[in-house]
Design a protein around this motif. Structure first.
Motif, PDB file in Angstrom:
ATOM      1  N   TYR A 135      -5.463 -70.017  55.858  1.00 54.07           N
ATOM      2  CA  TYR A 135      -6.555 -69.808  56.885  1.00 54.07           C
ATOM      3  C   TYR A 135      -8.010 -69.636  56.365  1.00 54.07           C
ATOM      4  O   TYR A 135      -8.860 -70.157  56.857  1.00 54.07           O
ATOM      5  CB  TYR A 135      -6.081 -68.857  57.948  1.00 54.07           C
ATOM      6  CG  TYR A 135      -6.975 -68.699  58.905  1.00 54.07           C
ATOM      7  CD1 TYR A 135      -7.380 -69.486  59.881  1.00 54.07           C
ATOM      8  CD2 TYR A 135      -7.624 -67.226  59.005  1.00 54.07           C
ATOM      9  CE1 TYR A 135      -8.318 -69.263  60.949  1.00 54.07           C
ATOM     10  CE2 TYR A 135      -8.496 -66.816  60.199  1.00 54.07           C
ATOM     11  CZ  TYR A 135      -8.836 -67.858  60.948  1.00 54.07           C
ATOM     12  OH  TYR A 135      -9.900 -67.534  61.904  1.00 54.07           O
ATOM     13  N   LYS A 136      -8.063 -68.789  55.472  1.00 56.10           N
ATOM     14  CA  LYS A 136      -9.167 -68.404  55.017  1.00 56.10           C
ATOM     15  C   LYS A 136      -9.881 -69.654  54.299  1.00 56.10           C
ATOM     16  O   LYS A 136     -11.199 -69.693  54.427  1.00 56.10           O
ATOM     17  CB  LYS A 136      -9.245 -67.217  54.005  1.00 56.10           C
ATOM     18  CG  LYS A 136      -9.051 -65.687  54.738  1.00 56.10           C
ATOM     19  CD  LYS A 136      -8.618 -64.740  53.639  1.00 56.10           C
ATOM     20  CE  LYS A 136      -8.513 -63.429  54.376  1.00 56.10           C
ATOM     21  NZ  LYS A 136      -7.972 -62.416  53.525  1.00 56.10           N
ATOM     22  N   ALA A 137      -9.245 -70.143  53.641  1.00 55.16           N
ATOM     23  CA  ALA A 137      -9.681 -71.323  52.843  1.00 55.16           C
ATOM     24  C   ALA A 137      -9.976 -72.543  53.884  1.00 55.16           C
ATOM     25  O   ALA A 137     -11.200 -73.350  53.493  1.00 55.16           O
ATOM     26  CB  ALA A 137      -8.713 -72.028  51.700  1.00 55.16           C
ATOM     27  N   TYR A 138      -9.336 -72.586  54.979  1.00 46.04           N
ATOM     28  CA  TYR A 138      -9.643 -73.608  55.818  1.00 46.04           C
ATOM     29  C   TYR A 138     -10.886 -73.321  56.545  1.00 46.04           C
ATOM     30  O   TYR A 138     -11.978 -74.369  56.674  1.00 46.04           O
ATOM     31  CB  TYR A 138      -8.729 -73.585  56.889  1.00 46.04           C
ATOM     32  CG  TYR A 138      -8.870 -74.443  58.198  1.00 46.04           C
ATOM     33  CD1 TYR A 138      -8.845 -75.930  58.044  1.00 46.04           C
ATOM     34  CD2 TYR A 138      -9.357 -74.042  59.491  1.00 46.04           C
ATOM     35  CE1 TYR A 138      -9.109 -76.841  59.313  1.00 46.04           C
ATOM     36  CE2 TYR A 138      -9.684 -74.686  60.594  1.00 46.04           C
ATOM     37  CZ  TYR A 138      -9.718 -75.923  60.609  1.00 46.04           C
ATOM     38  OH  TYR A 138     -10.049 -76.618  61.508  1.00 46.04           O
ATOM     39  N   ARG A 139     -11.250 -72.109  56.799  1.00 45.82           N
ATOM     40  CA  ARG A 139     -12.366 -71.624  57.334  1.00 45.82           C
ATOM     41  C   ARG A 139     -13.535 -71.843  56.278  1.00 45.82           C
ATOM     42  O   ARG A 139     -14.566 -72.312  56.743  1.00 45.82           O
ATOM     43  CB  ARG A 139     -12.338 -70.042  57.975  1.00 45.82           C
ATOM     44  CG  ARG A 139     -11.506 -69.914  59.303  1.00 45.82           C
ATOM     45  CD  ARG A 139     -12.140 -68.416  59.503  1.00 45.82           C
ATOM     46  NE  ARG A 139     -12.920 -67.507  58.858  1.00 45.82           N
ATOM     47  CZ  ARG A 139     -12.266 -66.434  58.203  1.00 45.82           C
ATOM     48  NH1 ARG A 139     -11.033 -65.709  58.444  1.00 45.82           N
ATOM     49  NH2 ARG A 139     -13.130 -65.572  57.489  1.00 45.82           N
ATOM     50  N   GLU A 157     -10.459 -69.212  68.358  1.00 48.69           N
ATOM     51  CA  GLU A 157     -10.643 -70.561  68.059  1.00 48.69           C
ATOM     52  C   GLU A 157     -10.256 -71.118  66.900  1.00 48.69           C
ATOM     53  O   GLU A 157      -9.787 -72.263  66.578  1.00 48.69           O
ATOM     54  CB  GLU A 157     -11.878 -70.869  68.839  1.00 48.69           C
ATOM     55  CG  GLU A 157     -12.189 -70.743  70.373  1.00 48.69           C
ATOM     56  CD  GLU A 157     -12.236 -69.282  70.681  1.00 48.69           C
ATOM     57  OE1 GLU A 157     -12.751 -68.726  69.677  1.00 48.69           O
ATOM     58  OE2 GLU A 157     -12.021 -69.031  71.794  1.00 48.69           O
ATOM     59  N   SER A 158     -11.033 -70.432  65.918  1.00 48.66           N
ATOM     60  CA  SER A 158     -10.902 -70.935  64.354  1.00 48.66           C
ATOM     61  C   SER A 158      -9.212 -70.923  64.169  1.00 48.66           C
ATOM     62  O   SER A 158      -8.709 -71.951  63.394  1.00 48.66           O
ATOM     63  CB  SER A 158     -11.508 -69.920  63.387  1.00 48.66           C
ATOM     64  OG  SER A 158     -12.916 -70.235  63.673  1.00 48.66           O
ATOM     65  N   ARG A 159      -8.593 -69.791  64.545  1.00 47.81           N
ATOM     66  CA  ARG A 159      -7.211 -69.695  64.255  1.00 47.81           C
ATOM     67  C   ARG A 159      -6.502 -70.935  64.959  1.00 47.81           C
ATOM     68  O   ARG A 159      -5.548 -71.354  64.386  1.00 47.81           O
ATOM     69  CB  ARG A 159      -6.428 -68.409  64.690  1.00 47.81           C
ATOM     70  CG  ARG A 159      -6.963 -67.407  63.694  1.00 47.81           C
ATOM     71  CD  ARG A 159      -6.283 -65.884  63.822  1.00 47.81           C
ATOM     72  NE  ARG A 159      -6.333 -65.574  65.162  1.00 47.81           N
ATOM     73  CZ  ARG A 159      -7.264 -64.829  65.677  1.00 47.81           C
ATOM     74  NH1 ARG A 159      -8.180 -64.061  64.910  1.00 47.81           N
ATOM     75  NH2 ARG A 159      -7.202 -64.314  67.130  1.00 47.81           N
ATOM     76  N   ALA A 160      -6.999 -71.217  66.004  1.00 48.98           N
ATOM     77  CA  ALA A 160      -5.971 -72.376  66.690  1.00 48.98           C
ATOM     78  C   ALA A 160      -6.378 -73.637  66.216  1.00 48.98           C
ATOM     79  O   ALA A 160      -5.376 -74.431  66.082  1.00 48.98           O
ATOM     80  CB  ALA A 160      -6.575 -72.536  68.344  1.00 48.98           C
ATOM     81  N   LYS A 161      -7.593 -73.884  65.623  1.00 51.56           N
ATOM     82  CA  LYS A 161      -7.781 -75.294  64.914  1.00 51.56           C
ATOM     83  C   LYS A 161      -7.089 -75.156  63.613  1.00 51.56           C
ATOM     84  O   LYS A 161      -6.615 -76.337  63.178  1.00 51.56           O
ATOM     85  CB  LYS A 161      -9.461 -75.330  64.758  1.00 51.56           C
ATOM     86  CG  LYS A 161     -10.143 -75.607  65.908  1.00 51.56           C
ATOM     87  CD  LYS A 161     -11.571 -75.653  65.737  1.00 51.56           C
ATOM     88  CE  LYS A 161     -12.388 -76.016  66.986  1.00 51.56           C
ATOM     89  NZ  LYS A 161     -13.960 -75.829  67.082  1.00 51.56           N
ATOM     90  N   TRP A 162      -6.898 -74.118  62.709  1.00 53.02           N
ATOM     91  CA  TRP A 162      -6.154 -74.140  61.638  1.00 53.02           C
ATOM     92  C   TRP A 162      -4.727 -74.182  62.096  1.00 53.02           C
ATOM     93  O   TRP A 162      -4.153 -75.323  61.296  1.00 53.02           O
ATOM     94  CB  TRP A 162      -6.386 -72.905  60.909  1.00 53.02           C
ATOM     95  CG  TRP A 162      -5.282 -72.728  59.874  1.00 53.02           C
ATOM     96  CD1 TRP A 162      -5.534 -73.304  58.476  1.00 53.02           C
ATOM     97  CD2 TRP A 162      -3.910 -72.129  60.061  1.00 53.02           C
ATOM     98  NE1 TRP A 162      -4.502 -72.952  57.939  1.00 53.02           N
ATOM     99  CE2 TRP A 162      -3.451 -72.324  58.678  1.00 53.02           C
ATOM    100  CE3 TRP A 162      -3.270 -71.469  60.871  1.00 53.02           C
ATOM    101  CZ2 TRP A 162      -2.195 -71.745  58.312  1.00 53.02           C
ATOM    102  CZ3 TRP A 162      -2.105 -70.913  60.673  1.00 53.02           C
ATOM    103  CH2 TRP A 162      -1.768 -71.248  59.384  1.00 53.02           C
ATOM    104  N   ALA A 163      -4.280 -73.865  63.060  1.00 58.78           N
ATOM    105  CA  ALA A 163      -2.904 -74.290  63.409  1.00 58.78           C
ATOM    106  C   ALA A 163      -2.384 -75.504  63.642  1.00 58.78           C
ATOM    107  O   ALA A 163      -1.652 -76.197  63.367  1.00 58.78           O
ATOM    108  CB  ALA A 163      -2.360 -73.041  64.727  1.00 58.78           C
TER     109      ALA A 163
END
Length: 170
Positions: free
Chosen positions: A146-150, A160-166
Motif C-alpha cells: 500500500y505504501k509503495a502504491y501511494r 480513499e487511497s486505501r480503497a483505490k489500492w484495494a
C-alpha cells in the motif's frame, strides 16, 4: 437472535454465545470488552451464570454499531451505483490489531477490535451481494504494498487511497 430486554429478562446462554460468534470474537475478547474474566464469559455461555445486564448491553451496542455501519455503507454504495454503475468493489480489512489501529484511529471508540471492523466488512459484503447484487471482495491490507502504491501514484494516506489500492488487488 435477540430477545427484548426487560428488567428481568436478558439474553440466555445460547444467545450470548451466538452474539459473540456473530461478532467474530473469542471469549477472551468478550471478557476484555465487558471487563469480566474469561471464566465468567464461558459460564455465561454454558448457562452456569447469567451475563450481567451491562455486559449484555455492551455486546448488543457493538452489534448495533456494526449494523448501522452496514446500513450506512450499503446505502452509500447504492447511491454510488446510481451515478456510476459497478458490480465489483473491494474493501480493505486489517489482518492485525496494530494495522487497524494505525489506519483507523477514528473508529477505536466505536469498534475497538480489528475483528469487529472485519465483522462489519463481512456483513457489508453479504448485504451488497444479496440486496444490491454487487460482489465485494475483502482485501487484507498489505502495508508495504500500500505504501509503495501511494508513493508510485503521489497519493497521501486516506480511506480513499486505501480503497483505490484495494481495487488494484482484484
Amino acid at each position: 437472535m435477540r430477545t427484548i430486554m426487560s428488567k428481568n429478562t436478558g439474553l440466555n446462554a445460547i444467545e450470548i454465545q451466538c452474539l459473540r460468534q456473530s461478532l467474530g470474537l473469542t471469549t477472551e475478547q468478550v471478557a476484555s470488552i465487558t471487563k469480566a474474566s474469561n471464566e465468567d464469559v464461558m459460564a455465561w455461555e454454558s448457562g452456569e451464570q447469567e451475563a450481567p445486564i451491562p455486559a449484555q448491553k455492551k455486546l448488543l451496542e457493538i452489534d448495533d454499531i456494526i449494523e448501522m455501519q452496514v446500513l450506512n455503507t450499503s446505502d452509500g454504495i447504492e447511491e454510488l451505483f446510481k451515478k456510476e454503475p459497478k458490480r465489483r468493489l473491494a474493501f480493505v480489512v486489517y489482518p492485525t490489531q496494530a494495522l487497524y489501529t494505525q489506519y483507523n484511529p477514528e473508529f477505536l471508540s466505536t469498534l475497538p477490535l480489528t475483528e469487529l471492523y472485519n465483522a462489519a466488512a463481512w456483513r457489508i459484503k453479504k448485504e451488497c451481494k444479496l440486496v444490491l447484487e454487487v460482489d465485494v471482495s475483502l482485501v487484507a491490507l498489505d502495508a508495504e504494498a500500500y505504501k509503495a502504491y501511494r508513493a508510485d501514484n503521489g497519493m497521501s494516506e486516506s480511506r480513499e487511497s486505501r480503497a483505490k489500492w484495494a481495487a488494484t488487488q482484484l
